[in-house]
Design an enzyme around this catalytic site. Sequence first.
Site, PDB file in Angstrom:
ATOM      1  CG  ASP A 110      -6.356  -1.949  -4.417  1.00  0.00           C
ATOM      2  OD1 ASP A 110      -6.987  -1.109  -3.752  1.00  0.00           O
ATOM      3  OD2 ASP A 110      -5.163  -2.223  -4.216  1.00  0.00           O
ATOM      4  CB  SER A 165      -0.977  -0.029   1.171  1.00  0.00           C
ATOM      5  OG  SER A 165      -1.917   1.021   1.049  1.00  0.00           O
ATOM      6  CG  HIS A 221      -5.533  -1.840  -0.702  1.00  0.00           C
ATOM      7  ND1 HIS A 221      -4.601  -1.453  -1.635  1.00  0.00           N
ATOM      8  CD2 HIS A 221      -5.120  -1.331   0.483  1.00  0.00           C
ATOM      9  CE1 HIS A 221      -3.657  -0.738  -1.040  1.00  0.00           C
ATOM     10  NE2 HIS A 221      -3.948  -0.644   0.247  1.00  0.00           N
TER      11      HIS A 221
END
Length: 176
Positions: free
Chosen positions: A94, A49, A126
């Site tokens: 995502d 991330s 995600h």
Amino acid sequence: MVMTLNTNALWDFPADRSRQQLAALTYLTAQSTVKNRIDPGRLALMGWSMGGGSLQSAASTPSLKAAIPLAPWDLSDVSSRITVPTMIFGADGDTVASVDDFALPFYNGLVSAPDKSLIVLKDTDHFTFTDPNTTIAQYSVSWLKRFVDNDTRYDQFLCPTPNDPNTVVFQITCPL
């Protein structure tokens, strides 16, 4: 040797996370009690991330042997400055760091990386990267063995481009 770390703060931006990653590598190779067991010429990193900071770390540290950003999110794109073999993972569902907005442009920007790969996982989001995943493990280990250890036996797991049912996109520079 593998080390994991947490960020100083949950909302640290990628530049902060990059500094933290690189500080951890410096600590391991220069100050830690295991420093004599670590080859400073064989370092790689992964980040998830806002661990898009892995891209910034790779751009600022060309001595790294490999980088693997997982669902990278970063508003600054440093990919054109990366000269490190880089494997980017994305998730087709995502909504935080969408493939079209982040992973794909970063991959396309890797114009100076000697080898690069983009793997987009099928039916994932995600947070897929916070749980064990065989597909991520298989290709990450192959990438790291190939570029950190220079073990060409792992080429066969990456090239030719695998037809993996767990991916919707699998792009890689072949031959490695």
